[in-house]
Design an enzyme around this catalytic site. Structure first.
Site, short mmCIF file in Angstrom:
data_model
loop_
_atom_site.label_atom_id
_atom_site.label_comp_id
_atom_site.label_asym_id
_atom_site.label_seq_id
_atom_site.Cartn_x
_atom_site.Cartn_y
_atom_site.Cartn_z
N VAL A 149 0.87 -1.18 0.00
CA VAL A 149 0.00 0.00 0.00
C VAL A 149 0.90 1.22 0.00
CG1 VAL A 149 -1.75 1.31 1.26
CG2 VAL A 149 -1.82 -1.19 1.26
N CYS A 150 0.53 2.23 -0.77
CA CYS A 150 1.23 3.50 -0.79
C CYS A 150 2.71 3.27 -1.16
CB CYS A 150 1.05 4.21 0.55
SG CYS A 150 1.40 5.98 0.55
N THR A 151 3.63 3.92 -0.47
CA THR A 151 5.04 3.79 -0.82
C THR A 151 5.67 2.49 -0.33
OG1 THR A 151 5.61 5.12 1.12
CG2 THR A 151 5.42 6.26 -1.00
N ALA A 179 -2.52 2.39 -4.19
CA ALA A 179 -1.98 3.75 -4.26
C ALA A 179 -1.93 4.35 -2.85
CB ALA A 179 -2.81 4.58 -5.23
#
Length: 230
Positions: A103-105, A153
């Site tokens: 998730v995310c970075t 994202a």
């Protein structure tokens, strides 16, 4: 006899963004016949970037083989990009996992471990372009699946990501039921939640506020990319 539980492990590290972790956790904890782990190097409470303390339930040393590994993101992700102990653990678990996710970075951590080369993937919009440095094909979508890699994202997309996982594992009815239980029915008060919908002024302001931190993250990504080429 019931089949063995499906094992899910979420990496818990200092200065992570807690919603990257707790959004998916809320979905995963509602799935049938699963065993969830919060994993770090030791069992001491881990502080998120916004001051929430979260307690690991497994360590690198005693974590069982996982069917799904998930790497959340957050500012602490930068330190993981050259953390050999963590990257080795992620690689070891990914080798036999059915699903390798983020998730995310957190996707940049997967990339630093060499696990996204040749895969389509996504990340937070502010760092999405950095995925290409690590051999991934960047995709500006909320959830991206490529073979057994599923990436979400930025931050809130972790819930969408986890519902996608629920559908893959247990079917649409189970995923829809979980979504209903959670009353996940987004209706934000403002249409400024992505670069596509935010006004030019809001986007410019956000980029300006983030630019120094993004530059630090890019440097860590460039260094991780160089190590992958050795």
């Amino acid at each position: 006899m019931a089949s063995s539980p499906f094992t899910i492990g979420l990496l818990l590290f200092p200065n992570l963004t807690q919603l990257d972790l707790t959004g998916p956790w809320e979905v995963f904890a509602r799935m049938p016949n699963v065993k969830n782990y919060l994993i770090w190097k030791d069992r001491q409470p881990v502080m998120s970037d916004r001051g929430m303390a979260i307690v690991p339930t497994a360590t690198f040393a005693d974590c069982p083989q996982l069917d799904l590994i998930c790497i959340p993101g957050g500012p602490g992700q930068i330190a993981l990009m050259d953390d050999d102990e963590t990257l080795d653990f992620v690689r070891r678990m990914a080798q036999n996992a059915q699903w390798v996710t983020s998730v995310c970075t957190g996707s940049l951590v997967l990339g630093a471990a060499g696990l996204l080369q040749g895969y389509r993937a996504t990340s937070h919009w502010g760092s999405l372009d950095q995925l290409s440095l690590l051999g991934a094909t960047l995709v500006a979508e909320r959830v991206v699946r490529d073979r057994n890699r599923i990436t979400g994202a930025g931050v809130t997309s972790g819930i969408d990501f986890a519902l996608t996982v629920a559908q893959e594992l247990f079917g649409r009815e189970v995923a829809e039921n979980i979504q209903l239980q959670m009353e996940y029915d987004p209706a934000p008060p403002f249409h400024s939640g992505s670069p596509r919908s935010a006004s030019p002024a809001r986007l410019a302001e956000a980029k300006n506020q983030m630019q120094d931190f993004i530059a630090r993250r890019r440097l860590a990504t460039e260094q991780a990319a160089a190590r992958l080429k050795r």
